[in-house]
Write an enzyme that holds these catalytic residues in place. Structure first.
Site, PDB file in Angstrom:
ATOM      1  N   LYS A 111       0.831  -1.207   0.000  1.00 43.22           N
ATOM      2  CA  LYS A 111       0.000   0.000   0.000  1.00 43.22           C
ATOM      3  C   LYS A 111       0.856   1.244   0.000  1.00 43.22           C
ATOM      4  CE  LYS A 111      -4.304  -1.708   1.945  1.00 43.22           C
ATOM      5  NZ  LYS A 111      -5.262  -1.647   3.057  1.00 43.22           N
ATOM      6  N   LYS A 191      -6.705  -9.489  -9.235  1.00 47.42           N
ATOM      7  CA  LYS A 191      -7.629  -9.753  -8.147  1.00 47.42           C
ATOM      8  C   LYS A 191      -8.892  -8.907  -8.347  1.00 47.42           C
ATOM      9  CE  LYS A 191      -7.765  -9.351  -3.162  1.00 47.42           C
ATOM     10  NZ  LYS A 191      -7.071  -9.046  -1.925  1.00 47.42           N
ATOM     11  N   LYS A 194     -13.194  -3.371  -7.171  1.00 49.45           N
ATOM     12  CA  LYS A 194     -14.021  -2.321  -7.749  1.00 49.45           C
ATOM     13  C   LYS A 194     -13.173  -1.313  -8.527  1.00 49.45           C
ATOM     14  CE  LYS A 194     -17.826   0.320  -7.925  1.00 49.45           C
ATOM     15  NZ  LYS A 194     -17.740   1.689  -7.492  1.00 49.45           N
TER      16      LYS A 194
END
Ligand code: TRP
Length: 328
Positions: A111, A191, A194
């Protein structure tokens, strides 16, 4: 009964990957364990998010959990920020956690790369908050997917460190690994997510689901209808394993390998099964959306039940670390 805790972030639309990988497993556990399932909003604000949509997403996520079968007669559904003890315990855990260990966490590094402009302290501290989520209820089991195993191991480490320093207080929580196959996005390569625009939403209407399935990537070796396919390399087959009955799974497996049926026929069978499973959930979501007081009441009572447990544990923790005054 042994206690289970797990969390789901209210970040964006819930898709069938979340459903198969997490929520559906959670439902299987509610009769055998004392379960707390939590919408972890404090985790969701560690990356960029839309403030105006957050409240809607928290409620939508909670509504979906209940509609999938996590009903208040069987388990607790709560929102993390409604129980301040989660963050209170995080602070205490911060004080037994070496920074170096957090910097080594896989998800933090990933991240950190993806959100280079916003590597905030919350992102680094994310696993400590997760450890507090679990341990504030002294939960012994945590049902998660592969990607969260390191975080649960970390929470065991936190429990060990706290216990060693302040005396035996917390159990060392164990992972209950989701055995569901991992569904990839409709592009077949990344993966499901959205933000990558490759997700089938749990609340997508049937026509939309069919359109996404119809155009979804299949086994790349099967260019023509007459080419034999390789189900083990096909994301549609993975979805069959999640949504179809055993005899249908072996049927499409065999028919694909022998070019007996084409990809569209295979997708049609999948679509019917998916629709059959998702439609009742969608109907319950619509019904709950029609009476907003219903989910609010569930979350209020969920928070109250959580607070009873969390308050006691926090009291014990304050005593153990030596900050509880005799008059409080
Ligand atoms: N980090 C988890 C995820 O992204 C969500 C989560 C937060 C969680 N707290 C938790 C999962 C505690 C299990 C237990 O999926």
């Amino acid at each position: 009964m042994d206690r289970i805790f797990s969390g789901i972030q209210p970040s964006g639309e819930i898709h069938i990957g979340n459903y198969v990988g997490a929520i559906r497993n959670w439902v299987k556990l509610i009769d055998r364990y004392d379960c707390i399932y939590c919408v972890v909003d404090y985790h969701a604000i560690t990356i960029e998010y839309d403030v105006t949509l957050m409240q809607k997403r928290i409620l939508e996520t909670a509504t979906i959990l209940v509609a999938c079968g996590l009903t208040p007669d069987k388990c607790i559904v709560s929102v993390q920020s409604h129980i301040p003890e989660h963050t209170e315990l995080t602070w205490i855990f911060n004080c037994v956690t070496p920074v170096g260990e957090l910097e080594r966490m896989t998800q933090f590094k990933e991240k950190g790369r993806r959100h280079r402009h916003n590597v905030n302290v919350g992102l680094l501290d994310y696993p400590v908050l997760q450890a507090a989520d679990i341990l504030i209820y002294k939960a012994g089991y945590v049902p998660v997917g592969e990607d969260q195993v390191q975080h649960v191991e970390f929470s065991r480490e936190v429990a060990r460190k706290f216990n060693a320093r302040f005396g035996k207080t917390f159990p060392e929580p164990q992972v209950i690994l989701s055995e569901a196959p991992r569904i990839m996005g409709t592009d077949g390569s990344a993966k499901m997510s959205k933000s990558l625009n490759n997700a089938i939403g749990l609340l997508d209407p049937p026509e939309m689901i069919w359109e996404k399935l119809r155009t979804a990537a299949t086994c790349e070796h099967r260019q023509r209808r007459t080419d034999p396919g390789h189900p083990e390399h096909c994301n549609i087959f993975t979805m069959h394993q999640a949504f179809s009955k055993p005899d249908q799974i072996s049927f499409v497996d065999q028919q694909c390998r022998t070019a007996g049926i084409g990809c569209i026929e295979c997708k049609e069978i999948l679509f019917r099964n998916m629709k059959e499973e998702l439609e009742p959930i969608q109907a319950r979501v619509r019904k709950m959306n029609g009476t907003p007081g219903y989910i609010i009441d569930i979350l209020k009572s969920g928070a109250a039940r959580c607070k009873t447990i969390a308050g006691e544990v926090m009291d014990e923790v304050r005593t153990k670390v030596g900050i509880k005054p005799s008059w409080l």
